[in-house]
Motif scaffolding. Structure first.
Motif, PDB file in Angstrom:
ATOM      1  N   SER A  36       3.973   2.046   9.986  1.00 18.40           N
ATOM      2  CA  SER A  36       2.817   2.492   9.459  1.00 18.40           C
ATOM      3  C   SER A  36       2.859   3.958   9.758  1.00 18.40           C
ATOM      4  N   GLY A  43       8.595   5.140  -1.400  1.00 15.95           N
ATOM      5  CA  GLY A  43       7.638   4.642  -2.194  1.00 15.95           C
ATOM      6  C   GLY A  43       7.675   4.701  -3.750  1.00 15.95           C
ATOM      7  N   THR A  49       2.723  -5.321  -2.894  1.00 14.44           N
ATOM      8  CA  THR A  49       1.374  -5.104  -2.349  1.00 14.44           C
ATOM      9  C   THR A  49       0.594  -6.155  -2.003  1.00 14.44           C
ATOM     10  N   CYS A 200       8.218  -3.000   6.131  1.00 11.69           N
ATOM     11  CA  CYS A 200       7.015  -2.337   5.890  1.00 11.69           C
ATOM     12  C   CYS A 200       6.259  -3.321   4.966  1.00 11.69           C
ATOM     13  N   THR A 203      -0.190  -1.624   1.710  1.00 13.99           N
ATOM     14  CA  THR A 203      -0.199  -0.499   0.511  1.00 13.99           C
ATOM     15  C   THR A 203       0.481   0.852   0.933  1.00 13.99           C
ATOM     16  N   PHE A 204       0.863   1.419   0.016  1.00 12.12           N
ATOM     17  CA  PHE A 204       1.745   2.715   0.116  1.00 12.12           C
ATOM     18  C   PHE A 204       0.639   3.819   0.066  1.00 12.12           C
ATOM     19  N   TYR A 211       3.436   3.244   4.887  1.00 12.47           N
ATOM     20  CA  TYR A 211       2.764   1.897   4.620  1.00 12.47           C
ATOM     21  C   TYR A 211       1.635   1.636   5.555  1.00 12.47           C
TER      22      TYR A 211
END
Length: 226
Positions: A36, A43, A49, A200, A203-204, A211
């Protein structure tokens, strides 16, 4: 790590248990950070997702086999997840400065990192594996990890010539807003040989380059092959 129980060690002193607890706390919290706030990933590709959903969990129709008794300790050499076409070499990794498992470098994005200071896969306890989801330009080894489902197999080839066969019993996508490190990475049942595959997810955020979640696949030992 200081105080980490060595494979085959039957008991620890109270001081050893205290140090072990501290070490695992660092690993657990560090794994969360790795997926996180401190993850610096590319990315650059469109990673799966999943959003901040709580879990994939276990479908009611899936019947899981009985656990196999733990094996003697042996180091992992390769991990195979046939359902998502993962067939990857494994390298031992330590902790970085934030207490997270240091994953393989992006130049080895097809390699899986195993926390060498913890449990060896197949032995009693929880063995931790981490891998990248992507790089700046392409998917990495655990790109499709969130597509794994309960009941599917994970095979770990070990340096004693055996293959430890694990059955997936749970798949979680855990957001940092609702994160419980012990629940995510701690043992589901004491005395079993368990495995976690971690990458991970969610969403990025291109601005922070992080993430929003971790994908955590949990499995337990159900067989051994020569």
């Amino acid at each position: 790590m200081s105080g980490q129980q060595k494979p085959g060690q039957e008991k620890e002193t109270g001081h050893g248990r205290f140090l072990t607890g501290i070490a695992w706390a660092l690993v657990l919290v560090g794994l969360w950070l790795w997926g996180s706030e401190i993850t610096d990933v590319g990315g650059g590709v469109s990673a799966p997702t999943t959003g901040d959903v709580a879990a994939v969990g276990r479908p009611f129709a899936v019947e899981l086999p009985d656990a196999h008794k733990p094996l003697s300790a042996a180091k992992p050499q390769r991990v195979d997840v046939p359902s998502v076409k993962v067939r990857a070499p494994v390298v031992a990794r330590g902790l970085d400065g934030d207490g997270a498992i240091d994953p393989p470098p992006y130049t080895q994005a097809g390699t899986v990192g195993w926390y060498g200071g913890g449990t060896r896969p197949g032995a009693a306890g929880t063995s931790l594996f981490v891998g990248h989801v992507d790089t700046e330009t392409r998917p990495a080894v655990f790109y499709d990890l969130s597509a794994v489902r309960p009941g599917e197999k994970v095979r770990v080839t070990r340096d004693d010539g055996s293959v430890a066969v694990f059955t997936v019993d749970d798949v979680q996508v855990l957001s940092r807003d609702r994160f419980d490190a012990q629940k995510a990475y701690g043992p589901h049942e004491e005395g079993r040989a368990e495995l976690r595959l971690i990458t991970c997810g969610g969403t990025f955020d291109r601005e922070t380059r992080t993430y929003s979640a971790n994908v955590v696949v949990s499995a337990y030992l159900t067989g051994v092959e020569p």
